[in-house]
Design a protein around this motif. Structure first.
Motif, mmCIF file in Angstrom:
data_model
loop_
_atom_site.group_PDB
_atom_site.id
_atom_site.type_symbol
_atom_site.label_atom_id
_atom_site.label_comp_id
_atom_site.label_asym_id
_atom_site.label_seq_id
_atom_site.Cartn_x
_atom_site.Cartn_y
_atom_site.Cartn_z
ATOM 1 N N THR A 127 0.815 -1.212 0.000
ATOM 2 C CA THR A 127 0.000 0.000 0.000
ATOM 3 C C THR A 127 0.843 1.255 0.000
ATOM 4 O OG1 THR A 127 -1.739 -1.163 1.197
ATOM 5 C CG2 THR A 127 -1.822 1.233 1.244
ATOM 6 N N VAL A 180 -5.361 14.440 1.903
ATOM 7 C CA VAL A 180 -4.740 13.179 2.309
ATOM 8 C C VAL A 180 -4.141 13.310 3.700
ATOM 9 C CG1 VAL A 180 -2.548 13.799 1.191
ATOM 10 C CG2 VAL A 180 -3.120 11.377 1.525
ATOM 11 N N CYS A 237 1.175 6.971 -1.374
ATOM 12 C CA CYS A 237 -0.026 6.917 -2.212
ATOM 13 C C CYS A 237 -0.128 8.145 -3.115
ATOM 14 C CB CYS A 237 -1.267 6.796 -1.327
ATOM 15 S SG CYS A 237 -1.436 5.195 -0.503
ATOM 16 N N MET A 292 -8.011 11.012 -0.445
ATOM 17 C CA MET A 292 -7.134 9.851 -0.359
ATOM 18 C C MET A 292 -7.030 9.332 1.080
ATOM 19 S SD MET A 292 -4.151 10.654 -3.170
ATOM 20 C CE MET A 292 -3.766 8.899 -3.287
ATOM 21 N N THR A 293 -6.154 8.391 1.283
ATOM 22 C CA THR A 293 -5.991 7.700 2.553
ATOM 23 C C THR A 293 -5.844 8.656 3.725
ATOM 24 O OG1 THR A 293 -4.540 6.163 3.771
ATOM 25 C CG2 THR A 293 -3.503 7.534 2.101
ATOM 26 N N GLN A 330 -10.039 7.612 -3.259
ATOM 27 C CA GLN A 330 -9.192 6.422 -3.275
ATOM 28 C C GLN A 330 -10.006 5.242 -2.760
ATOM 29 O OE1 GLN A 330 -5.427 6.850 -1.286
ATOM 30 N NE2 GLN A 330 -4.940 4.670 -1.422
ATOM 31 N N CYS A 345 -6.155 1.888 0.730
ATOM 32 C CA CYS A 345 -5.707 2.906 1.677
ATOM 33 C C CYS A 345 -4.907 2.296 2.827
ATOM 34 C CB CYS A 345 -6.912 3.644 2.267
ATOM 35 S SG CYS A 345 -7.832 4.664 1.097
ATOM 36 N N ASP A 384 -8.590 4.078 5.910
ATOM 37 C CA ASP A 384 -9.647 4.395 4.937
ATOM 38 C C ASP A 384 -10.717 5.359 5.435
ATOM 39 O OD1 ASP A 384 -11.158 2.834 6.674
ATOM 40 O OD2 ASP A 384 -11.253 1.104 5.329
#
Length: 360
Positions: free
Chosen positions: A137, A168, A175, A287-288, A311, A316, A319
């Motif tokens: 990841t 993020v 990521c 995102m994550t 995402q 992630c 998440d």
């Protein structure tokens, strides 16, 4: 939950164990250096590890590389706030660490008690990450995806006046890099990355991206004109807003806004983008990360026919952020980082005007 605390300082080992001992059903063991940690990695098989980056015999980075190759395990790094500490920690995040804690007073610090809740929360969150997925990841290394026809998404914006915003947090650096590696040199919008990090870490993050990407990368340290085909990183320990000055689009750091929990605030950045450009002229990617920063604001962008992507939760490190957005907007497109970058490329190049042959 089995937690291995790795630190060469007896005081730090005692302090960290004392903080983590309140976690229900916890089992704790300690290691005073990287060599001992690797032995216990196999003999005791911890669920999560806290790892000091500055140790004798085997430093934290070397130990982490062995952990990720021998038995990938969720790791929370303990680092100093110095520039050197930020660079080392950032490399650790790329190598596979889930998260980090900054020691407020240096290598050996009684001040860690001020971060008790944060340390417990990050360790618990890291422990929930499946071991097999940890390294894959976070790894930023990926080749650009081959171009292919995108699936239709309903979106309306003027690419010449638009801005792309990436929100993020935990697990972000690797990521994010996987996403922006897919953007071409002629990407027709400025890209603003709003990553929850301290000031020294966002500076190191921007420098790293600038070295590995074709697009120029700058940290937003003052009022900065936004230019297409440029990437900007919001300065840590500040918030950031999009505004207009003298007919030019700019981004600038602002004092922390007490309305928001996380900083730099994705919510405040997207809110300012809506106010300055209108939601339809924003491309937003969630995102994550831990929490829900930016979810409400990105949902509003989606309702105004701006492009909003998430995402995919299974890609992630943590998440919570994309899931918060997907709860509000279950029909938006979700994808792993590389695919998100490819989607952004196609939306800005192929569909600069309103498209209606699909659903968002």
């Amino acid at each position: 939950m089995k937690i291995l605390v790795v630190d060469d300082s007896a005081l730090m080992r005692y302090t960290i164990c004392n903080i983590l001992s309140s976690i229900p059903n916890v089992q704790l063991q300690t290691s005073r250096d990287g060599l001992d940690a690797l032995e216990k990695l196999h003999s005791w098989q911890p669920d999560v590890i806290t790892l000091d980056m500055n140790m004798p015999k085997m430093d934290g980075m070397t130990c982490l590389s062995h952990i990720m190759s021998d038995r990938p395990t969720p790791v929370v790094l303990l680092s100093s706030l110095t520039e050197e500490g930020a660079l080392v920690t950032l490399e650790g995040l790329y190598l596979g660490a889930v998260d980090f804690i900054c020691k407020p007073g240096g290598t050996v610090s009684n001040g860690l008690h001020s971060l008790e809740e944060e340390l417990r929360s990050k360790v618990i969150q890291a422990a929930g990450k499946q071991r097999a997925a940890v390294h894959a990841t976070n790894s930023p290394h990926s080749e650009p995806l081959p171009a292919k026809e995108p699936e239709p998404i309903k979106v309306s914006y003027d690419k010449a006046q638009g801005v792309t915003i990436i929100g993020v947090s935990t697990g972000g650096p690797g990521c994010v890099e996987r996403l922006v590696r897919q953007l071409p040199k002629d990407y027709p919008q400025p890209v603003i990355i709003c990553q929850h990090m301290p000031e020294t870490f966002t500076a190191a993050f921007a420098k790293r991206l600038d070295k590995v990407l074709d697009l120029p990368v700058l940290e937003i340290t003052g009022a900065t004109e936004l230019k297409e085909s440029h990437i900007y990183v919001c300065k840590g320990d500040r918030d950031c807003i999009i505004s207009e000055r003298g007919g030019k689009l700019v981004a600038m750091p602002t004092p922390l806004d007490g309305r928001f929990v996380w900083h730099p605030s994705v919510s405040k950045l997207v809110e300012s983008g809506q106010r300055t450009l209108g939601g339809k002229n924003l491309n937003c990617v969630m995102m994550t990360g831990l929490g829900n920063d930016g979810a409400q604001e990105m949902a509003k962008v989606a309702s105004q026919h701006g492009l909003v992507l998430a995402q995919s939760p299974d890609s992630c490190v943590v998440d919570s952020m994309p899931k918060s957005l997907l709860t509000l907007c279950p029909d938006i497109t979700q994808a792993p980082p590389e695919e998100l970058g490819r989607l952004l490329y196609h939306r800005t190049h192929r569909f600069p005007k309103e498209v209606t042959n699909g659903v968002n």
